[in-house]
Design a protein around this motif. Structure first.
Motif, PDB file in Angstrom:
ATOM      1  N   GLU A 156      54.395  36.932  32.580  1.00 23.18           N
ATOM      2  CA  GLU A 156      54.990  38.112  33.225  1.00 23.18           C
ATOM      3  C   GLU A 156      55.258  39.228  32.207  1.00 23.18           C
ATOM      4  O   GLU A 156      55.039  40.402  32.480  1.00 23.18           O
ATOM      5  N   ARG A 157      55.726  38.838  31.033  1.00 24.28           N
ATOM      6  CA  ARG A 157      56.083  39.831  30.004  1.00 24.28           C
ATOM      7  C   ARG A 157      54.897  40.215  29.109  1.00 24.28           C
ATOM      8  O   ARG A 157      55.061  41.030  28.215  1.00 24.28           O
ATOM      9  N   ASN A 158      53.771  39.548  29.289  1.00 23.99           N
ATOM     10  CA  ASN A 158      52.641  39.666  28.358  1.00 23.99           C
ATOM     11  C   ASN A 158      53.125  39.451  26.920  1.00 23.99           C
ATOM     12  O   ASN A 158      52.983  40.310  26.049  1.00 23.99           O
ATOM     13  N   ALA A 159      53.719  38.269  26.722  1.00 22.41           N
ATOM     14  CA  ALA A 159      54.314  37.940  25.423  1.00 22.41           C
ATOM     15  C   ALA A 159      53.505  36.864  24.709  1.00 22.41           C
ATOM     16  O   ALA A 159      52.762  36.102  25.342  1.00 22.41           O
ATOM     17  N   VAL A 160      53.628  36.847  23.397  1.00 20.40           N
ATOM     18  CA  VAL A 160      53.036  35.774  22.606  1.00 20.40           C
ATOM     19  C   VAL A 160      54.184  35.113  21.832  1.00 20.40           C
ATOM     20  O   VAL A 160      55.133  35.793  21.426  1.00 20.40           O
ATOM     21  N   ILE A 161      54.091  33.792  21.684  1.00 19.84           N
ATOM     22  CA  ILE A 161      55.155  33.086  20.947  1.00 19.84           C
ATOM     23  C   ILE A 161      54.584  32.602  19.624  1.00 19.84           C
ATOM     24  O   ILE A 161      53.618  31.835  19.596  1.00 19.84           O
ATOM     25  N   LEU A 162      55.162  33.084  18.532  1.00 22.55           N
ATOM     26  CA  LEU A 162      54.724  32.682  17.198  1.00 22.55           C
ATOM     27  C   LEU A 162      55.817  31.799  16.588  1.00 22.55           C
ATOM     28  O   LEU A 162      57.000  32.149  16.644  1.00 22.55           O
ATOM     29  N   ALA A 163      55.438  30.658  16.018  1.00 23.59           N
ATOM     30  CA  ALA A 163      56.451  29.760  15.439  1.00 23.59           C
ATOM     31  C   ALA A 163      56.078  29.377  14.013  1.00 23.59           C
ATOM     32  O   ALA A 163      54.919  29.057  13.720  1.00 23.59           O
ATOM     33  N   HIS A 164      57.074  29.403  13.160  1.00 25.33           N
ATOM     34  CA  HIS A 164      56.856  29.000  11.763  1.00 25.33           C
ATOM     35  C   HIS A 164      56.785  27.473  11.662  1.00 25.33           C
ATOM     36  O   HIS A 164      57.369  26.752  12.477  1.00 25.33           O
ATOM     37  N   ASN A 165      56.080  27.017  10.631  1.00 26.10           N
ATOM     38  CA  ASN A 165      55.922  25.581  10.357  1.00 26.10           C
ATOM     39  C   ASN A 165      57.250  24.827  10.238  1.00 26.10           C
ATOM     40  O   ASN A 165      57.274  23.610  10.339  1.00 26.10           O
ATOM     41  N   TYR A 166      58.346  25.530   9.987  1.00 26.03           N
ATOM     42  CA  TYR A 166      59.650  24.864   9.794  1.00 26.03           C
ATOM     43  C   TYR A 166      60.480  24.798  11.073  1.00 26.03           C
ATOM     44  O   TYR A 166      61.620  24.355  11.055  1.00 26.03           O
ATOM     45  N   GLN A 167      59.918  25.280  12.196  1.00 24.31           N
ATOM     46  CA  GLN A 167      60.677  25.255  13.454  1.00 24.31           C
ATOM     47  C   GLN A 167      60.788  23.822  14.007  1.00 24.31           C
ATOM     48  O   GLN A 167      60.019  22.934  13.626  1.00 24.31           O
ATOM     49  N   ILE A 168      61.740  23.619  14.926  1.00 21.89           N
ATOM     50  CA  ILE A 168      61.912  22.280  15.508  1.00 21.89           C
ATOM     51  C   ILE A 168      60.667  21.928  16.339  1.00 21.89           C
ATOM     52  O   ILE A 168      59.984  22.827  16.853  1.00 21.89           O
ATOM     53  N   PRO A 169      60.354  20.623  16.473  1.00 21.55           N
ATOM     54  CA  PRO A 169      59.123  20.211  17.170  1.00 21.55           C
ATOM     55  C   PRO A 169      58.941  20.847  18.548  1.00 21.55           C
ATOM     56  O   PRO A 169      57.853  21.328  18.866  1.00 21.55           O
ATOM     57  N   GLU A 170      59.990  20.874  19.379  1.00 22.36           N
ATOM     58  CA  GLU A 170      59.838  21.417  20.744  1.00 22.36           C
ATOM     59  C   GLU A 170      59.389  22.873  20.715  1.00 22.36           C
ATOM     60  O   GLU A 170      58.621  23.317  21.566  1.00 22.36           O
ATOM     61  N   VAL A 171      59.901  23.626  19.768  1.00 23.35           N
ATOM     62  CA  VAL A 171      59.532  25.046  19.674  1.00 23.35           C
ATOM     63  C   VAL A 171      58.087  25.170  19.174  1.00 23.35           C
ATOM     64  O   VAL A 171      57.295  25.959  19.700  1.00 23.35           O
ATOM     65  N   GLN A 172      57.725  24.369  18.177  1.00 26.87           N
ATOM     66  CA  GLN A 172      56.328  24.399  17.709  1.00 26.87           C
ATOM     67  C   GLN A 172      55.389  24.107  18.885  1.00 26.87           C
ATOM     68  O   GLN A 172      54.341  24.734  19.028  1.00 26.87           O
ATOM     69  N   ASP A 173      55.792  23.144  19.725  1.00 24.84           N
ATOM     70  CA  ASP A 173      54.895  22.705  20.792  1.00 24.84           C
ATOM     71  C   ASP A 173      54.679  23.731  21.896  1.00 24.84           C
ATOM     72  O   ASP A 173      53.675  23.664  22.598  1.00 24.84           O
ATOM     73  N   ILE A 174      55.606  24.670  22.077  1.00 24.37           N
ATOM     74  CA  ILE A 174      55.376  25.695  23.133  1.00 24.37           C
ATOM     75  C   ILE A 174      54.779  26.982  22.550  1.00 24.37           C
ATOM     76  O   ILE A 174      54.495  27.927  23.291  1.00 24.37           O
ATOM     77  N   ALA A 175      54.600  27.017  21.234  1.00 21.29           N
ATOM     78  CA  ALA A 175      54.125  28.259  20.608  1.00 21.29           C
ATOM     79  C   ALA A 175      52.625  28.460  20.832  1.00 21.29           C
ATOM     80  O   ALA A 175      51.878  27.494  20.979  1.00 21.29           O
ATOM     81  N   ASP A 176      52.202  29.723  20.835  1.00 20.25           N
ATOM     82  CA  ASP A 176      50.766  30.025  20.909  1.00 20.25           C
ATOM     83  C   ASP A 176      50.132  29.823  19.550  1.00 20.25           C
ATOM     84  O   ASP A 176      48.938  29.581  19.433  1.00 20.25           O
ATOM     85  N   TYR A 177      50.939  29.972  18.512  1.00 19.76           N
ATOM     86  CA  TYR A 177      50.409  29.819  17.163  1.00 19.76           C
ATOM     87  C   TYR A 177      51.534  29.301  16.268  1.00 19.76           C
ATOM     88  O   TYR A 177      52.660  29.784  16.348  1.00 19.76           O
ATOM     89  N   VAL A 178      51.210  28.293  15.453  1.00 17.31           N
ATOM     90  CA  VAL A 178      52.182  27.757  14.488  1.00 17.31           C
ATOM     91  C   VAL A 178      51.575  27.939  13.105  1.00 17.31           C
ATOM     92  O   VAL A 178      50.399  27.620  12.892  1.00 17.31           O
ATOM     93  N   GLY A 179      52.350  28.466  12.172  1.00 19.52           N
ATOM     94  CA  GLY A 179      51.765  28.661  10.850  1.00 19.52           C
ATOM     95  C   GLY A 179      52.775  29.112   9.820  1.00 19.52           C
ATOM     96  O   GLY A 179      53.988  29.050  10.043  1.00 19.52           O
ATOM     97  N   ASP A 180      52.252  29.569   8.682  1.00 14.39           N
ATOM     98  CA  ASP A 180      53.121  30.082   7.620  1.00 14.39           C
ATOM     99  C   ASP A 180      53.272  31.591   7.791  1.00 14.39           C
ATOM    100  O   ASP A 180      52.676  32.186   8.704  1.00 14.39           O
ATOM    101  N   SER A 181      54.022  32.225   6.901  1.00 15.08           N
ATOM    102  CA  SER A 181      54.268  33.642   7.151  1.00 15.08           C
ATOM    103  C   SER A 181      53.004  34.475   7.029  1.00 15.08           C
ATOM    104  O   SER A 181      52.876  35.484   7.713  1.00 15.08           O
TER     105      SER A 181
END
Ligand code: CIZ
Ligand code: SF4
Length: 304
Positions: A13-38
């Motif tokens: 709905e918001r046309n959003a992307v979720i970016l998560a750093h490698n140090y985030q908690i597992p649940e957050v990494q799992d819903i992210a569109d991309y997981v990586g370093d800075s």
């Protein structure tokens, strides 16, 4: 889970992307569109077509995304997610240091505020710091490196250079002790020891490899070894185990937890999408000045 469905729905709905750093908690990494370093997250932020970037990381990373995509809304699910290392140097302190060394070029670690970046010539991550100094700062006789004295010492050693260092460090990586690694080596004698360059020289000295988080992920995937002792923030273990079924990853120390990285939860990601909060803004004048060194950082490929 209801919350994940709702996050997915709102993301569209918001046309959003979720970016998560490698140090985030597992649940957050799992819903992210991309997981990586800075570095990887910055590249994603620079090329996304989304209108909204939900940045699951810490404040300086969201600022970097904003600098690269000023027309987008950049949200930090928990506005108190800071980086104590980045807070160890202010723009005023850096200006004073520059005045003491007027001929020095200034290289900053990406873990700095946008205001500090605006004062710098070059910016690096732990993945490309050695390459940036070796390839792009050959002719600079004096180099100021801020704020991480441990990363600075490591890069200086690798490139055979002398840096003017700042007394900053990461409190999370500093908690890992050489004896923690010794203990794990006794338990897992065949494991390779991968150490992050934010750790102290006592740790990098006993590492099999010193690598950024992305470097660790790439190395572990390609290695014929099946066991690894990992000396960095514990969040990375989730991704490493997920990407490498059959290989084992042991933390060097259970204490290596960054409280700021753990502030982001699924609930806060949901609220962030619902309320379009908490928006991270960077003044236009700072964006223009900080952008130059961030563009340079993006052009330099990782080197480990
Ligand atoms: O650059 C980053 O994302 C950090 C903080 C560590 C690393 O090595 O990836
Ligand atoms: Fe900052 Fe260290 Fe946390 Fe990374 S792990 S965000 S450098 S305090």
């Amino acid at each position: 889970m209801e919350i994940i469905k709702e996050i997915e729905r709102l993301k569209k709905e918001r046309n959003a992307v979720i970016l998560a750093h490698n140090y985030q908690i597992p649940e957050v990494q799992d819903i992210a569109d991309y997981v990586g370093d800075s570095l990887g997250l910055s590249i994603q932020a620079s090329k996304t077509e989304a209108d909204v970037i939900v940045f699951c990381g810490v404040h300086f990373m969201a600022e970097t995304a904003k600098i690269l995509s000023p027309e987008k809304k950049v949200l930090l699910p928990d506005p108190a997610s800071g980086c104590p290392m980045a807070d160890m140097i202010t723009a005023d302190e850096l200006r004073k240091l520059k005045a003491e060394h007027p001929r020095a070029a200034v290289l900053c670690y990406v873990n700095t505020s946008a205001e500090v970046k605006a004062e710098c010539d070059m910016c690096c991550t732990s993945a490309n710091a050695v390459g940036i100094v070796a390839d792009h700062m050959k002719d600079n006789k004096e180099i100021i490196f801020v704020p991480d004295k441990y990363l600075g010492t490591f890069v200086a050693g690798k490139t055979g250079r002398n840096f003017i260092l700042w007394e900053g460090y990461c409190p999370t990586h500093a908690r890992i002790m050489p004896e923690d690694i010794q203990k794990q080596k006794e338990k897992y004698p065949d494991a390779e020891v991968l150490v992050h360059p934010e750790c102290s020289p006592a740790l990098t000295a006993i590492a099999d490899k010193v690598l950024s988080t992305e470097g660790m992920c790439r190395y572990a995937a390609a290695s014929s070894k099946t066991e690894f002792i990992i000396a960095t923030e514990l969040g990375i273990l989730h991704r490493m185990a997920k990407d490498n079924p059959g290989k084992k990853f042991y933390p060097a120390s259970e204490r290596a937890i960054c409280p700021n990285m753990k502030r982001t939860t699924l609930e806060k990601v949901l609220w962030s999408l619902q309320d379009l909060k908490h928006e991270v803004d960077v003044p236009a004048e700072i964006i223009v000045r900080a952008r130059k060194c961030i563009d340079g950082m993006l052009l330099s490929q990782p080197r480990h």
